[in-house]
Design a protein around this motif. Sequence first.
Motif, mmCIF file in Angstrom:
data_model
loop_
_atom_site.group_PDB
_atom_site.id
_atom_site.type_symbol
_atom_site.label_atom_id
_atom_site.label_comp_id
_atom_site.label_asym_id
_atom_site.label_seq_id
_atom_site.Cartn_x
_atom_site.Cartn_y
_atom_site.Cartn_z
ATOM 1 N N ILE A 28 0.840 -1.207 0.000
ATOM 2 C CA ILE A 28 0.000 0.000 0.000
ATOM 3 C C ILE A 28 0.871 1.253 0.000
ATOM 4 O O ILE A 28 0.565 2.225 -0.700
ATOM 5 C CB ILE A 28 -0.954 -0.018 1.226
ATOM 6 N N LYS A 39 -2.539 8.412 2.157
ATOM 7 C CA LYS A 39 -2.969 7.077 2.566
ATOM 8 C C LYS A 39 -4.436 7.087 2.999
ATOM 9 O O LYS A 39 -5.186 6.154 2.697
ATOM 10 C CB LYS A 39 -2.086 6.546 3.693
ATOM 11 N N TYR A 43 -7.569 4.711 1.622
ATOM 12 C CA TYR A 43 -8.474 3.908 2.454
ATOM 13 C C TYR A 43 -9.913 4.414 2.420
ATOM 14 O O TYR A 43 -10.838 3.656 2.695
ATOM 15 C CB TYR A 43 -7.947 3.822 3.879
ATOM 16 N N PHE A 46 -10.780 2.613 -0.927
ATOM 17 C CA PHE A 46 -10.562 1.165 -0.862
ATOM 18 C C PHE A 46 -10.212 0.829 0.585
ATOM 19 O O PHE A 46 -9.058 0.995 0.996
ATOM 20 C CB PHE A 46 -9.428 0.740 -1.810
ATOM 21 N N PRO A 47 -11.186 0.385 1.385
ATOM 22 C CA PRO A 47 -10.955 0.166 2.819
ATOM 23 C C PRO A 47 -9.825 -0.805 3.160
ATOM 24 O O PRO A 47 -9.286 -0.765 4.262
ATOM 25 C CB PRO A 47 -12.301 -0.365 3.319
ATOM 26 N N SER A 48 -9.450 -1.670 2.206
ATOM 27 C CA SER A 48 -8.355 -2.609 2.462
ATOM 28 C C SER A 48 -7.631 -2.896 1.147
ATOM 29 O O SER A 48 -8.144 -2.617 0.064
ATOM 30 C CB SER A 48 -8.894 -3.917 3.046
ATOM 31 N N LYS A 49 -6.472 -3.489 1.257
ATOM 32 C CA LYS A 49 -5.739 -3.903 0.057
ATOM 33 C C LYS A 49 -6.562 -4.936 -0.715
ATOM 34 O O LYS A 49 -6.572 -4.931 -1.953
ATOM 35 C CB LYS A 49 -4.375 -4.470 0.438
ATOM 36 N N ASP A 50 -7.256 -5.810 -0.001
ATOM 37 C CA ASP A 50 -8.105 -6.793 -0.681
ATOM 38 C C ASP A 50 -9.194 -6.121 -1.502
ATOM 39 O O ASP A 50 -9.550 -6.598 -2.579
ATOM 40 C CB ASP A 50 -8.715 -7.769 0.330
ATOM 41 N N ASP A 51 -9.742 -5.012 -1.007
ATOM 42 C CA ASP A 51 -10.738 -4.274 -1.783
ATOM 43 C C ASP A 51 -10.117 -3.684 -3.050
ATOM 44 O O ASP A 51 -10.745 -3.675 -4.115
ATOM 45 C CB ASP A 51 -11.362 -3.155 -0.945
ATOM 46 N N THR A 110 -2.504 -15.726 -3.946
ATOM 47 C CA THR A 110 -3.299 -15.562 -2.738
ATOM 48 C C THR A 110 -3.856 -16.871 -2.207
ATOM 49 O O THR A 110 -4.187 -16.952 -1.034
ATOM 50 C CB THR A 110 -4.456 -14.561 -2.959
ATOM 51 N N ASP A 114 -6.295 -16.242 1.610
ATOM 52 C CA ASP A 114 -6.593 -14.816 1.562
ATOM 53 C C ASP A 114 -8.064 -14.595 1.238
ATOM 54 O O ASP A 114 -8.867 -15.521 1.273
ATOM 55 C CB ASP A 114 -5.692 -14.125 0.550
ATOM 56 N N ASP A 115 -8.396 -13.384 0.887
ATOM 57 C CA ASP A 115 -9.773 -12.990 0.607
ATOM 58 C C ASP A 115 -10.391 -13.910 -0.449
ATOM 59 O O ASP A 115 -9.907 -13.978 -1.582
ATOM 60 C CB ASP A 115 -9.777 -11.546 0.119
#
Length: 186
Positions: A28, A39, A43, A46-51, A110, A114-115
């Motif tokens: 990130i 940063k 966020y 995109f609330p998370s890296k997965d998002d 992943t 992971d997600d």
Amino acid sequence: MAQPSARDRILDTAKRLFYRDGFRATGIDRIVAESGVAKMSLYRHFPSKDDLIAAFLDWRHEHWTSWFTAAVDARLARGEGLAAVADALGEWFAQGDFRGCAFINAVAETGATDDPRHRGQAVRHKRELERYLGGVAARLGLAAPDQVAEEALLCVEGMIVRAQMDPGPGIVDAGRRLLARIERGA
């Protein structure tokens, strides 16, 4: 000309880095630095890296599928058979930024830990590609278009992985031959 929005700058940077360097290798902080956004702004969008990965995969599906179907359809309109698929892939493989299939890469990187969205996006992408190949088989008047699509997809996936690992002109030629045999029902 208007500046791209912060969201667009973030996603454009992530698209380039995720595809070129991989999901795990792209942090990130690097996306923030290269996109020139704060940063908190990242966020907020995109609330998370997965998002962010999920947004990239959604974009990649739309972008790649649109390009691929147009490339194959243009070749089919010129009278090419199922080998048009290999020729379209060869065009993609020749691009300087080719790094394989983003969906295969996502699943490989992943895994199941992971997600789960990413695996689901990959499965949906491949199912849609298989449906498209079935439609191509039907347009060509081939018997058992679903079976042709399944076999053609295996050929496509193998060509992509081979081109990523060990690129060379023989991959497209081998794909053309295999797709021609599938088309003949051999």
